[in-house]
Design an enzyme around this catalytic site. Structure first.
Site, PDB file in Angstrom:
ATOM      1  N   ASN A  24       0.866  -1.179   0.000  1.00 39.49           N
ATOM      2  CA  ASN A  24       0.000   0.000   0.000  1.00 39.49           C
ATOM      3  C   ASN A  24       0.905   1.231   0.000  1.00 39.49           C
ATOM      4  O   ASN A  24       1.484   1.572   1.025  1.00 39.49           O
ATOM      5  CB  ASN A  24      -0.891  -0.040   1.257  1.00 39.49           C
ATOM      6  CG  ASN A  24      -1.716   1.223   1.422  1.00 39.49           C
ATOM      7  OD1 ASN A  24      -1.815   2.045   0.511  1.00 39.49           O
ATOM      8  ND2 ASN A  24      -2.316   1.386   2.595  1.00 39.49           N
ATOM      9  N   LYS A  71       0.141   4.261  -0.293  1.00 40.06           N
ATOM     10  CA  LYS A  71      -0.519   5.440   0.285  1.00 40.06           C
ATOM     11  C   LYS A  71      -0.281   6.670  -0.603  1.00 40.06           C
ATOM     12  O   LYS A  71      -0.207   6.552  -1.827  1.00 40.06           O
ATOM     13  CB  LYS A  71      -0.042   5.665   1.723  1.00 40.06           C
ATOM     14  CG  LYS A  71      -0.132   4.404   2.579  1.00 40.06           C
ATOM     15  CD  LYS A  71      -0.029   4.673   4.047  1.00 40.06           C
ATOM     16  CE  LYS A  71       0.020   3.354   4.794  1.00 40.06           C
ATOM     17  NZ  LYS A  71      -0.041   3.499   6.235  1.00 40.06           N
ATOM     18  N   HIS A 117      -9.591   0.626   4.865  1.00 40.36           N
ATOM     19  CA  HIS A 117      -8.327   0.893   5.561  1.00 40.36           C
ATOM     20  C   HIS A 117      -8.600   1.833   6.740  1.00 40.36           C
ATOM     21  O   HIS A 117      -9.420   2.751   6.643  1.00 40.36           O
ATOM     22  CB  HIS A 117      -7.319   1.522   4.590  1.00 40.36           C
ATOM     23  CG  HIS A 117      -5.929   1.546   5.158  1.00 40.36           C
ATOM     24  ND1 HIS A 117      -5.543   2.476   6.084  1.00 40.36           N
ATOM     25  CD2 HIS A 117      -4.868   0.729   4.956  1.00 40.36           C
ATOM     26  CE1 HIS A 117      -4.279   2.240   6.423  1.00 40.36           C
ATOM     27  NE2 HIS A 117      -3.846   1.183   5.755  1.00 40.36           N
ATOM     28  N   GLU A 143      -7.056   4.274   7.881  1.00 48.35           N
ATOM     29  CA  GLU A 143      -6.845   5.700   7.618  1.00 48.35           C
ATOM     30  C   GLU A 143      -8.076   6.306   6.948  1.00 48.35           C
ATOM     31  O   GLU A 143      -8.391   7.479   7.149  1.00 48.35           O
ATOM     32  CB  GLU A 143      -5.582   5.894   6.764  1.00 48.35           C
ATOM     33  CG  GLU A 143      -4.326   5.637   7.598  1.00 48.35           C
ATOM     34  CD  GLU A 143      -3.104   5.223   6.810  1.00 48.35           C
ATOM     35  OE1 GLU A 143      -3.086   5.356   5.580  1.00 48.35           O
ATOM     36  OE2 GLU A 143      -2.146   4.746   7.454  1.00 48.35           O
ATOM     37  N   GLU A 153      -5.564  -5.596  10.520  1.00 45.88           N
ATOM     38  CA  GLU A 153      -4.610  -4.521  10.749  1.00 45.88           C
ATOM     39  C   GLU A 153      -4.923  -3.819  12.073  1.00 45.88           C
ATOM     40  O   GLU A 153      -5.773  -2.907  12.110  1.00 45.88           O
ATOM     41  CB  GLU A 153      -4.683  -3.501   9.617  1.00 45.88           C
ATOM     42  CG  GLU A 153      -4.357  -4.065   8.266  1.00 45.88           C
ATOM     43  CD  GLU A 153      -3.742  -2.999   7.365  1.00 45.88           C
ATOM     44  OE1 GLU A 153      -2.608  -3.151   6.960  1.00 45.88           O
ATOM     45  OE2 GLU A 153      -4.427  -1.994   7.099  1.00 45.88           O
ATOM     46  N   GLY A 167       2.033   1.977  10.789  1.00 45.62           N
ATOM     47  CA  GLY A 167       2.926   3.130  10.644  1.00 45.62           C
ATOM     48  C   GLY A 167       3.572   3.566  11.942  1.00 45.62           C
ATOM     49  O   GLY A 167       4.153   4.653  12.020  1.00 45.62           O
ATOM     50  N   SER A 192       3.236  -2.440  10.369  1.00 49.64           N
ATOM     51  CA  SER A 192       4.696  -2.396  10.541  1.00 49.64           C
ATOM     52  C   SER A 192       5.377  -3.718  10.205  1.00 49.64           C
ATOM     53  O   SER A 192       6.311  -4.137  10.902  1.00 49.64           O
ATOM     54  CB  SER A 192       5.050  -1.939  11.955  1.00 49.64           C
ATOM     55  OG  SER A 192       4.532  -0.644  12.193  1.00 49.64           O
TER      56      SER A 192
HETATM   57  C1  PEP Z   1      -0.939  -0.153   6.009  1.00 47.00           C
HETATM   58  O1  PEP Z   1      -0.940   0.975   5.562  1.00 47.00           O
HETATM   59  O2  PEP Z   1      -1.867  -0.908   5.732  1.00 47.00           O
HETATM   60  C2  PEP Z   1       0.163  -0.569   6.849  1.00 47.00           C
HETATM   61  C3  PEP Z   1       0.113  -1.759   7.388  1.00 47.00           C
HETATM   62  O3  PEP Z   1       1.191   0.329   7.031  1.00 47.00           O
HETATM   63  P1  PEP Z   1       2.606   0.022   7.741  1.00 47.00           P
HETATM   64  O4  PEP Z   1       3.142  -1.246   7.136  1.00 47.00           O
HETATM   65  O5  PEP Z   1       3.449   1.213   7.410  1.00 47.00           O
HETATM   66  O6  PEP Z   1       2.354  -0.125   9.205  1.00 47.00           O
END
Ligand code: PEP
Length: 250
Positions: free
Chosen positions: A9, A11, A94, A96, A166, A172, A211
């Site tokens: 992803n 972003k 997601h 976000e 997630e 992040g 992460s």
């Molecule tokens: C994500 O954006 O779905 C995500 C898991 O980000 P990160 O790997 O940076 O934590």
């Protein structure tokens, strides 16, 4: 037998030039791994990324999809438009988008349905906030988010879907759920699906996101109910993303 999958992803953390370089780096470094891999660029770069990735084993998708098929929805991108550019996947729900763009369980379910109707595999992201986990509500939150989509779209539509667990506190932040913490929730998700349809539960690719890095991917992927990862930050480096992908081999 479920196939493993990693989805990147990107972003809003890339530009035209760096997207081209990243794709070229992925193509040049692709290891021979028997698992699936996909990237989700910003909408604007999908046409070019799709051209570069055509005839490779790397698939592509979108980071979101509109709740409706067409109409007066300024600024939205419909699933059928994504299909025009052969997107295989679309991330829906997601955290976000839930946090910053008011996505609700209902709009997430509508996005999921639009993807399914267009022949795109939705990657349904679900997961709890830190306060939910601290107050022992992880399973309740995950069940509520998942059941909202099952109730709306029907369990059969999950034949062509992917779920990404997630935990919001791990996205992040550099804090990863331990492999055991993630496995516990993945198993719970699979059991929830099994209550509706055993076959769909067994076949469901359930990705972990939060992460994920080359350093923790192997331990996560060793868990029986973790079928891959949705990767944010570390999907922006071809080297890191391919190392994560290669962790399936170990
Ligand atoms: C994500 O954006 O779905 C995500 C898991 O980000 P990160 O790997 O940076 O934590």
């Amino acid at each position: 037998m479920r196939r493993n999958l990693v989805v990147g992803n990107w972003k809003m953390k890339i530009n035209h030039q760096s997207a081209q370089e990243l794709v070229d780096g992925l193509i040049a470094g692709m290891p021979a791994v028997d698992a699936d891999i996909a990237v989700c660029p910003p909408f604007l770069y999908i046409p070019e990324v799709s051209q570069r990735l055509a005839n490779t084993s790397i698939s592509w998708g979108a980071q979101n999809v509109a709740t409706h098929i067409e109409g007066a929805y300024t600024g939205e991108i419909a699933a059928v438009m994504l299909k025009d550019f052969n997107c295989k996947y679309a991330i829906v729900g997601h955290s976000e988008r839930r946090a910053n763009y008011a996505d609700t369980d209902i709009t997430v379910a509508q996005r999921f349905q639009q993807a399914i109707d267009a022949g795109i595999i939705p990657v349904l992201a679900i997961g709890e906030l830190l306060e939910d986990r601290e107050q022992g509500r992880t399973f309740d939150v995950v069940a509520k988010q998942l059941n909202a989509v099952i109730d709306f779209a029907g369990i059969d539509s999950f034949q062509n879907a992917v779920i990404a667990y997630e935990p919001v506190w791990a996205i992040g932040t550099g804090k990863t759920a331990s492999a055991e913490q993630a496995q516990e929730v993945h198993l719970y998700i699979r059991q929830l699906l099994a209550e509706k349809n055993q076959q769909i539960a067994e076949n469901m690719q359930i990705l972990y996101g939060g992460s994920v890095k080359p350093q923790n991917a192997e331990a996560l992927f060793a868990m029986p109910d973790i079928d891959g990862a949705l990767v944010g930050g570390d999907s922006l480096s071809a080297d890191s993303f391919l190392k994560i992908y290669s962790s399936f081999q170990k």
